[in-house]
Every structure is written in C-alpha cells, then in structure tokens.
Write a protein that holds these residues in place. Structure first.
Motif, mmCIF file in Angstrom:
data_model
loop_
_atom_site.group_PDB
_atom_site.id
_atom_site.type_symbol
_atom_site.label_atom_id
_atom_site.label_comp_id
_atom_site.label_asym_id
_atom_site.label_seq_id
_atom_site.Cartn_x
_atom_site.Cartn_y
_atom_site.Cartn_z
ATOM 1 N N VAL A 39 0.806 -1.223 0.000
ATOM 2 C CA VAL A 39 0.000 0.000 0.000
ATOM 3 C C VAL A 39 0.843 1.279 0.000
ATOM 4 C CG1 VAL A 39 -1.738 1.297 1.292
ATOM 5 C CG2 VAL A 39 -1.970 -1.166 1.040
ATOM 6 N N LEU A 42 1.816 2.620 -3.357
ATOM 7 C CA LEU A 42 0.661 3.126 -4.087
ATOM 8 C C LEU A 42 0.291 4.537 -3.630
ATOM 9 C CD1 LEU A 42 -1.575 -0.066 -4.181
ATOM 10 C CD2 LEU A 42 -0.116 0.840 -6.002
ATOM 11 N N VAL A 43 0.393 4.779 -2.323
ATOM 12 C CA VAL A 43 0.096 6.109 -1.778
ATOM 13 C C VAL A 43 1.157 7.104 -2.241
ATOM 14 C CG1 VAL A 43 -0.114 7.470 0.333
ATOM 15 C CG2 VAL A 43 -1.181 5.210 0.199
ATOM 16 N N PHE A 47 -1.425 6.854 -6.487
ATOM 17 C CA PHE A 47 -2.388 5.998 -7.176
ATOM 18 C C PHE A 47 -3.764 6.303 -6.624
ATOM 19 C CE2 PHE A 47 -4.594 1.821 -7.527
ATOM 20 C CZ PHE A 47 -4.599 1.734 -8.914
ATOM 21 N N TRP A 50 -5.760 3.664 -4.314
ATOM 22 C CA TRP A 50 -4.981 2.963 -3.287
ATOM 23 C C TRP A 50 -5.867 2.463 -2.159
ATOM 24 C CZ3 TRP A 50 -5.058 4.492 1.723
ATOM 25 C CH2 TRP A 50 -5.462 5.794 1.998
ATOM 26 N N TRP A 51 -6.927 3.202 -1.855
ATOM 27 C CA TRP A 51 -7.805 2.822 -0.753
ATOM 28 C C TRP A 51 -8.588 1.541 -1.055
ATOM 29 C CZ3 TRP A 51 -12.963 2.716 -1.877
ATOM 30 C CH2 TRP A 51 -13.352 3.387 -3.044
#
Length: 161
Positions: A39, A42-43, A47, A50-51
């Motif tokens: 994750v 991605l943050v 992105f 991402w969540w």
C-alpha cells in the motif's frame, strides 16, 4: 463424512493452544509487513485507487484471522499400537496413517520463535515416497514424550528407527 477422517478406536490429540497464539501473532506481523509493502508505494505514487487495494487487503487479513482457529482445530494426531495417524485440512481434509514399520527416523525441531512459545515439531521420516510427516505445534513436554514413545514402539516392532 467426518468418519472418513477419524482414527480407529482412539481419540485425537490436539496441538498446543500456544500454537494458535503463535499463528495469530505471525499472521498479524507478516501480513502487516506485506500490507505496508503493497500500500505505501501506491500512496507515494499517488495511485487514485490505493484505498480500494487497502480495503481488499484488510478484508483478506481479517479472513486469515478468522480462518486460523478453524485450521488449528482440524489438526490432530493419534497413536495406536501399530500406527500414528495425522489429520489436517480445512477445505481439503487429509488423514495420514504411518505404520511404525515404515518409520526410518524421528526428528524433533524447534526454531527460536517456537522455543519462545514452548513449542516443538515432531517429524516422522518414512520409507515411502511421501517422505516426512510433521506434527507441528506440540508443547515441549508432549513432543519429548511423543518422540520417546515413537522410538520405543519402533524398536519394539523392529522398525527402521
């Protein structure tokens, strides 16, 4: 259907409750590390979704926690005069019977984390192509007693030990 996975004329011996505690702890630590590895990049890369990845990961993580006690309860072993039985598996159940005459070696092992929880594993190396049968998560005194009983019965029956 459970009759198919029961040993004849004896009760299953469960694994140590400390084994379940160890498994839950390892699920928490290992999957938290994997989650951060997945994750955080991605943050950082901004992105947009991402969540969604985080939510899917948390659902999988929770499923692993909920599944662990059921998997733990499916493990068990039983001893008879001639054989050792081992059962395991949640979706795919398995029953393994090891005749004392097929045992070649009894090995007891315990890594540093297992030792911290007072646990050990007993491995039965057989003369079959399936190789090694492992009974994990035994309390240290239970592992010692099982090792001694297996060696004694193997010698008594003049097995390969």
């Amino acid at each position: 259907m459970d009759e198919l996975f029961r040993p004849p004329t004896t009760q299953w011996r469960p694994l140590s409750p400390s084994y379940l505690t160890l498994k839950l702890l390892m699920i928490g630590i290992n999957w938290a590390i994997i989650g951060v590895i997945i994750v955080v990049p991605l943050v950082v890369m901004d992105f947009t979704w991402w969540w969604v990845v985080l939510a899917a990961f948390l659902v999988f993580w929770a499923w692993r926690f909920l599944r662990a006690p059921r998997v733990y309860r499916r493990w068990g072993y039983a001893e008879t005069d001639d054989d050792v039985y081992l059962t395991r598996g949640l979706l795919w159940r398995e029953l393994t019977c090891v005749p004392y005459g097929r045992m070649q070696l009894v090995n007891v092992s315990s890594g540093p984390i297992e030792r911290a929880f007072g646990l050990a594993s007993v491995e039965l190396v057989t003369s079959s192509t399936s190789g090694t049968i492992t009974i994990p998560g035994l309390a240290r005194p239970d592992a010692i007693a099982l090792r001694d009983r297996l060696i004694e019965r193997g010698e008594l029956l003049q097995a390969g030990i």
